[in-house]
Design a protein around this motif. Structure first.
Motif, PDB file in Angstrom:
ATOM      1  N   GLU A  88     -10.997  28.979  10.950  1.00 29.07           N
ATOM      2  CA  GLU A  88     -10.423  27.708  11.375  1.00 29.07           C
ATOM      3  C   GLU A  88     -10.549  26.643  10.292  1.00 29.07           C
ATOM      4  OE1 GLU A  88     -12.807  29.465  12.798  1.00 29.07           O
ATOM      5  OE2 GLU A  88     -12.659  29.505  14.990  1.00 29.07           O
ATOM      6  N   ASN A 104       1.176  15.644  14.446  1.00 26.37           N
ATOM      7  CA  ASN A 104       1.219  16.744  15.414  1.00 26.37           C
ATOM      8  C   ASN A 104       1.845  16.228  16.707  1.00 26.37           C
ATOM      9  OD1 ASN A 104      -0.592  18.159  17.863  1.00 26.37           O
ATOM     10  ND2 ASN A 104       0.269  19.556  16.346  1.00 26.37           N
ATOM     11  N   ARG A 134      -0.604  13.156  17.435  1.00 28.16           N
ATOM     12  CA  ARG A 134      -1.953  13.169  16.864  1.00 28.16           C
ATOM     13  C   ARG A 134      -1.882  13.142  15.340  1.00 28.16           C
ATOM     14  NH1 ARG A 134      -5.272  18.855  16.948  1.00 28.16           N
ATOM     15  NH2 ARG A 134      -6.870  18.357  15.381  1.00 28.16           N
ATOM     16  N   LEU A 136      -3.072  14.128  11.784  1.00 30.87           N
ATOM     17  CA  LEU A 136      -3.544  15.491  11.550  1.00 30.87           C
ATOM     18  C   LEU A 136      -4.237  15.723  10.213  1.00 30.87           C
ATOM     19  CD1 LEU A 136      -3.298  17.904  13.482  1.00 30.87           C
ATOM     20  CD2 LEU A 136      -1.300  18.658  12.199  1.00 30.87           C
ATOM     21  N   TYR A 141     -12.452  15.200  10.577  1.00 30.77           N
ATOM     22  CA  TYR A 141     -12.325  16.595  10.168  1.00 30.77           C
ATOM     23  C   TYR A 141     -12.205  16.754   8.651  1.00 30.77           C
ATOM     24  CZ  TYR A 141     -11.397  17.670  15.107  1.00 30.77           C
ATOM     25  OH  TYR A 141     -11.484  17.809  16.468  1.00 30.77           O
ATOM     26  N   ASN A 240      -7.150  11.931  14.705  1.00 29.99           N
ATOM     27  CA  ASN A 240      -7.270  13.387  14.672  1.00 29.99           C
ATOM     28  C   ASN A 240      -8.180  13.962  15.760  1.00 29.99           C
ATOM     29  OD1 ASN A 240      -7.066  16.038  13.783  1.00 29.99           O
ATOM     30  ND2 ASN A 240      -7.469  15.544  11.645  1.00 29.99           N
ATOM     31  N   MET A 241      -9.437  13.567  15.794  1.00 30.42           N
ATOM     32  CA  MET A 241     -10.369  14.167  16.749  1.00 30.42           C
ATOM     33  C   MET A 241     -10.038  13.783  18.189  1.00 30.42           C
ATOM     34  SD  MET A 241     -14.533  14.107  16.943  1.00 30.42           S
ATOM     35  CE  MET A 241     -14.629  12.367  17.358  1.00 30.42           C
ATOM     36  N   ASP A 244      -7.169  15.860  19.278  1.00 28.27           N
ATOM     37  CA  ASP A 244      -7.564  17.245  19.505  1.00 28.27           C
ATOM     38  C   ASP A 244      -8.092  17.408  20.932  1.00 28.27           C
ATOM     39  OD1 ASP A 244      -8.234  19.887  19.158  1.00 28.27           O
ATOM     40  OD2 ASP A 244      -9.769  19.539  17.649  1.00 28.27           O
ATOM     41  N   THR A 247      -5.243  16.359  23.841  1.00 32.15           N
ATOM     42  CA  THR A 247      -4.121  17.278  24.046  1.00 32.15           C
ATOM     43  C   THR A 247      -4.552  18.514  24.828  1.00 32.15           C
ATOM     44  OG1 THR A 247      -4.507  18.130  21.796  1.00 32.15           O
ATOM     45  CG2 THR A 247      -2.697  16.568  22.091  1.00 32.15           C
ATOM     46  N   ASP A 248      -5.782  18.984  24.623  1.00 31.90           N
ATOM     47  CA  ASP A 248      -6.258  20.101  25.444  1.00 31.90           C
ATOM     48  C   ASP A 248      -6.409  19.672  26.897  1.00 31.90           C
ATOM     49  OD1 ASP A 248      -6.272  21.736  23.271  1.00 31.90           O
ATOM     50  OD2 ASP A 248      -8.345  22.383  23.487  1.00 31.90           O
ATOM     51  N   SER A 264       3.766  20.465  14.022  1.00 26.98           N
ATOM     52  CA  SER A 264       3.073  19.643  13.036  1.00 26.98           C
ATOM     53  C   SER A 264       4.040  19.401  11.886  1.00 26.98           C
ATOM     54  CB  SER A 264       1.801  20.342  12.542  1.00 26.98           C
ATOM     55  OG  SER A 264       0.924  20.579  13.627  1.00 26.98           O
TER      56      SER A 264
END
Length: 355
Positions: A88, A104, A134, A136, A141, A240-241, A244, A247-248, A264
């Motif tokens: 990853e 994204n 988002r 990206l 990160y 970004n975070m 992440d 969206t889940d 993306s």
């Protein structure tokens, strides 16, 4: 001829990507736009084969391609590797960075046929239709990270510059302008300095979009509001975070993370992938839901190749299959017709043919 690099990756990626490929190739068969497809290794599969999660050959092909269709990356087999070598980290993040994929896009829409598949109440999720955007390539990160001794500690640095915020927020405003002209910027400006800066830049950009209604929301409240009253949102833009995580969470507003497609983009090129992971527990068992990957293929046709009619045809075919009562296990309710990965791909192809 426009080129698409295909990266099945790991776990269920090797099962769901072929189904998306079948559907994309079928829908463009009579299109004036012809695409060339080229498969490459990435992630854990690439580590096993050549010792590197993002081989130079794969990166070169992606840089030269017009679009990338990705399955999934990672799995417990490689979890014991040093962080910098894990699939990853060593494949997905560099791929986004090298391709400059800063935006994204994850559309979240509750299809009427799936309203009972979510764990949330029907009256909460019916008619949900939103887009989460988002950032990206910046933030926590990609910031400096490391470990220290005496005392033992670890650190990750969150950094955003003005240009990074400006371009993603502007992307959000442009997206909102094409929809309901409502944009919610999510941050944590009451605590985090980068969020305060994010809000400052967002307010400056907003002056160029007087026709779009801008609101701000702290990320913790946004998470709560997504499950309390998601219909208040149309377009969300965030860093970004936060993106992440949100969206889940938002995937359940569409019934299952197995339905959540994503794009993306860098303005010219796109990487398209389902929002879910490699699901090693069901890999190789013909159980995975390929619909998010198939719908990611539709996003590819829409955003990179401007094939709107073909993209809509795929989306309508998926909706027809679901309306006809066919489900993979993650979506199934008592009485549904449960299909495997390949069989679900077959049904989408049948629905395309019956247009």
């Amino acid at each position: 001829m426009p080129k698409v690099v295909v990266l099945p990756g790991d776990g269920i990626g090797r099962e769901i990507v072929p189904q998306a490929m079948r559907v994309v190739q079928a829908v463009i068969k009579d299109s004036p736009v012809k695409l060339e497809f080229e498969e490459h290794l990435v992630g854990g599969a690439a580590i096993d084969a050549v010792g590197k999660a993002l081989p130079d050959e794969t990166l070169k092909a992606c840089l030269e391609a017009d679009a990338v269709l990705l399955g999934a990356i990672g799995g417990p087999k490689w979890d014991t590797l040093p962080t910098a070598q894990r699939p990853e980290v060593a494949a997905l993040l560099p791929l986004r960075k090298h391709l400059e994929l800063y935006a994204n896009i994850r559309p979240v829409r509750m299809l009427p046929a799936l309203v009972h598949a979510s764990t949330l109440k029907q009256e909460v999720i019916e008619n949900v239709d939103m887009v989460v955007i988002r950032e990206l390539t910046g933030g926590l990160y990609f910031g400096e990270k490391g470990r220290k001794d005496n005392p033992r500690s670890a650190y990750d640095v969150m950094v955003y510059n003005e240009d990074e915020i400006n371009r993603i927020v502007r992307f959000g405003f442009e997206t909102a302008r094409k929809r309901s002209k409502k944009l919610c910027s999510v941050d944590k400006a009451n605590v985090i300095e980068t969020s305060r800066f994010w809000r400052e830049v967002t307010l400056e950009v907003a002056k160029d979009y007087p026709d779009v209604e801008l609101t701000h929301m702290y990320v913790d409240n946004a998470a709560m509001q997504l499950v309390r009253y998601p219909k208040q949102f149309d377009v969300i833009v965030t860093e970004n975070m936060f993106g992440d995580i949100l969206t889940d969470l938002a995937s359940m507003l569409g019934g299952s993370i197995g339905m959540l497609a994503s794009a993306s983009l860098n303005g010219q090129k796109g990487l398209y992938e389902p929002a879910h992971g490699s699901a090693p527990d069901i890999a190789g068992k013909n159980l995975a839901n390929p619909l998010a990957t198939i719908l990611s293929g539709a996003l590819m046709l829409r955003y990179t190749f401007s094939l709107e009619q073909e993209a809509q045809a795929i989306e309508q075919a998926v909706e027809k299959v679901l309306n006809d009562g066919f489900r993979t296990g993650d979506l199934a309710q008592p009485g549904d017709k449960v299909l495997g990965t390949v069989e679900m791909g077959d049904k989408v192809l049948e629905a395309l043919g019956s247009r």
